[in-house]
Design a protein around this motif. Structure first.
Motif, PDB file in Angstrom:
ATOM      1  N   LYS A  88      13.160 -39.372  69.796  1.00 22.26           N
ATOM      2  CA  LYS A  88      14.437 -40.043  70.032  1.00 22.26           C
ATOM      3  C   LYS A  88      14.756 -40.970  68.863  1.00 22.26           C
ATOM      4  N   ASP A 123      16.355 -42.880  77.163  1.00 25.17           N
ATOM      5  CA  ASP A 123      15.623 -42.555  75.937  1.00 25.17           C
ATOM      6  C   ASP A 123      14.151 -42.926  76.071  1.00 25.17           C
ATOM      7  N   LEU A 170      11.429 -39.874  76.140  1.00 25.94           N
ATOM      8  CA  LEU A 170      10.992 -39.571  74.783  1.00 25.94           C
ATOM      9  C   LEU A 170       9.568 -39.013  74.774  1.00 25.94           C
TER      10      LEU A 170
END
Length: 261
Positions: A136, A157, A161
């Protein structure tokens, strides 16, 4: 030689949540190699060892690979063991680490509040190495002596991730925090330390000594709530007190036994 061992889920109010730590009470300190071997055999992210000496409790922490300077969840687990199973008196446990100094823990009901030194860190450029540490896109990076921290735009995120563990293991600090502002909580985080034998730590108290000063500045408040969004997950109450950080959580016993050496 027999050594009592407790396994405690810290920053959790039910088993199989939070971060498991082993806790071993000792009468005196054995050879460091023995402590390392016990931690390796336990194969948890941290094993805490303690010796009560006079008016303080000396504490040390070992991953399966190394001794570390500071560990939050294993300190919480040790405080829980001392109060619930080892009859330690009073409402404050005066922990002392030869690496991190005075680390008092106060007890109020089933809540344990750790008082740790706040981390010192500064912003650094988003180098190709840091950009390659996850899949990310971070928006900022910070670094202290102990850890690197990447800031992301949103909670999703951080939750989704994928870490590049080989890149993270080669970072100068050996550990990586990823964090973002959250929805239900003030912020969320995850922590990776493959160089120390811990690919992803479920709930990392010591990482919050970096997270708390950062988010106190960003959110413009001193007290807030955090969640480490690992597979097990764990809640951390946070408060900034000048150059100290308070971290509050609960714990629960998973097992008690004996080590035979």
């Amino acid at each position: 030689m027999r050594i009592a061992i407790y396994q405690v889920d810290a920053f959790a109010d039910e088993v199989f949540r939070g971060n498991p730590a082993a806790v071993c009470p000792l009468q005196e300190w054995p050879d460091d190699r023995m402590l390392s071997k016990i931690a390796g055999e336990n194969n948890l992210s941290e094993t805490a060892f303690y010796v009560v000496k006079g008016d303080r409790v000396e504490i040390r922490w070992f991953t399966p690979a190394v001794e570390v300077d500071l560990c939050g969840h294993a300190t919480l687990a040790t405080a829980y063991v001392l109060k619930k199973y080892e009859s330690f008196p009073g409402t404050t446990i005066p922990f002392y680490s030869h690496r991190s100094g005075e680390l008092p823990v106060t007890v109020q009901g089933d809540q344990f509040t750790l008082n740790f030194p706040a981390d010192q860190f500064s912003e650094v450029p988003l180098t190709p190495e840091l950009l390659a540490a996850t899949d990310k896109q971070p928006v900022a990076a910070y670094r202290s002596k102990a850890r690197t921290m990447l800031i992301f735009d949103n909670q999703e995120d951080v939750e989704h991730l994928k870490p590049n563990l080989s890149v993270i293991a080669d970072l100068e600090t050996g550990g990586l925090i990823v964090t973002a502002k959250a929805e239900k909580y003030d912020f969320v985080s995850r922590y990776f330390a493959p160089a120390k034998g811990v690919n992803e730590d479920p709930v990392t108290g010591s990482a919050h000594t970096t997270l708390v000063p950062y988010w106190a500045d960003q959110l413009q408040k001193q007290a807030f709530s955090a969640f480490q969004t690992s597979e097990r997950g764990g809640k951390v109450g946070c408060r900034l007190l000048g150059d100290r950080v308070e971290l509050t959580g609960s714990a629960i016993l998973y097992l008690k036994g004996e080590i035979y050496i």
